[in-house]
Design an enzyme around this catalytic site. Structure first.
Site, PDB file in Angstrom:
ATOM      1  CB  SER A  19      17.309  13.960   4.740  1.00 29.51           C
ATOM      2  OG  SER A  19      18.189  12.996   5.281  1.00 29.51           O
TER       3      SER A  19
ATOM      4  NE  ARG B  19      -3.760  -1.947  -0.413  1.00 25.67           N
ATOM      5  CZ  ARG B  19      -3.671  -2.708  -1.507  1.00 25.67           C
ATOM      6  NH1 ARG B  19      -2.844  -2.418  -2.472  1.00 25.67           N
ATOM      7  NH2 ARG B  19      -4.422  -3.766  -1.654  1.00 25.67           N
TER       8      ARG B  19
ATOM      9  CD  GLU C  16      -2.757   1.010  -4.263  1.00 21.97           C
ATOM     10  OE1 GLU C  16      -3.522   0.659  -5.163  1.00 21.97           O
ATOM     11  OE2 GLU C  16      -2.956   0.750  -3.054  1.00 21.97           O
TER      12      GLU C  16
END
Length: 148
Positions: free
Chosen positions: A116, A90, A93
């Site tokens: 960073s 997820r 995604e």
């Protein structure tokens, strides 16, 4: 035989379950941030000797596992380019869909640079919601401008 960081992480996970501990309790015991402690004990950071020894005592780990926690890691925990674990997928995604947007907004607000992942903090919270509890993940990294 020498214990690897992966084997030490497996020993940490097994001891955590065996002893009925939470990541929060482990982090509290070693006086370190929750996200750092979890990542470090899963093999993503070298653990300072004093902290590794505290973890070893708490989790009843053998000396070779305590030593392995202190090693410099090869960072990156994915076994494949596209993660198969549903929770990790997820996030993959999310970055596929919103990565370009995040990049554009960072550049618009800060200029040409990056966030960073070294000077970095993270938090995961559970927030009650009438439609179902929400997962709130905060990624907090220092802005690093490109220098030409």
């Amino acid at each position: 035989m020498t214990t690897t960081k992966k084997e030490a992480a497996d020993a940490v996970l097994a001891a955590k379950v065996r002893l009925g501990l939470t990541w929060a309790k482990i982090a509290e015991t070693v006086s370190r941030p929750l996200a750092w402690t979890t990542a470090a004990l899963l093999g993503q950071h070298p653990v300072p000797k004093d902290v590794a020894e505290q973890v070893g005592d708490l989790l009843e780990l053998p000396a070779d596992a305590v030593a392995a926690l202190q090693l410099q890691p090869t960072r990156g925990a994915l076994d494949s380019p596209v993660p198969t674990d549903p929770t990790i997928y997820r996030f993959y995604e999310v970055l596929q869909v919103y990565g370009p947007t995040i990049k554009e907004l960072i550049h618009e607000k800060f200029g040409d640079g990056i966030m960073s992942a070294i000077n970095f903090r993270m938090d995961v919270e559970r927030v009650p919601d009438p439609a179902g509890d929400r997962v709130v993940v905060t990624l907090d990294g220092k802005f690093l401008p490109y220098q030409w």
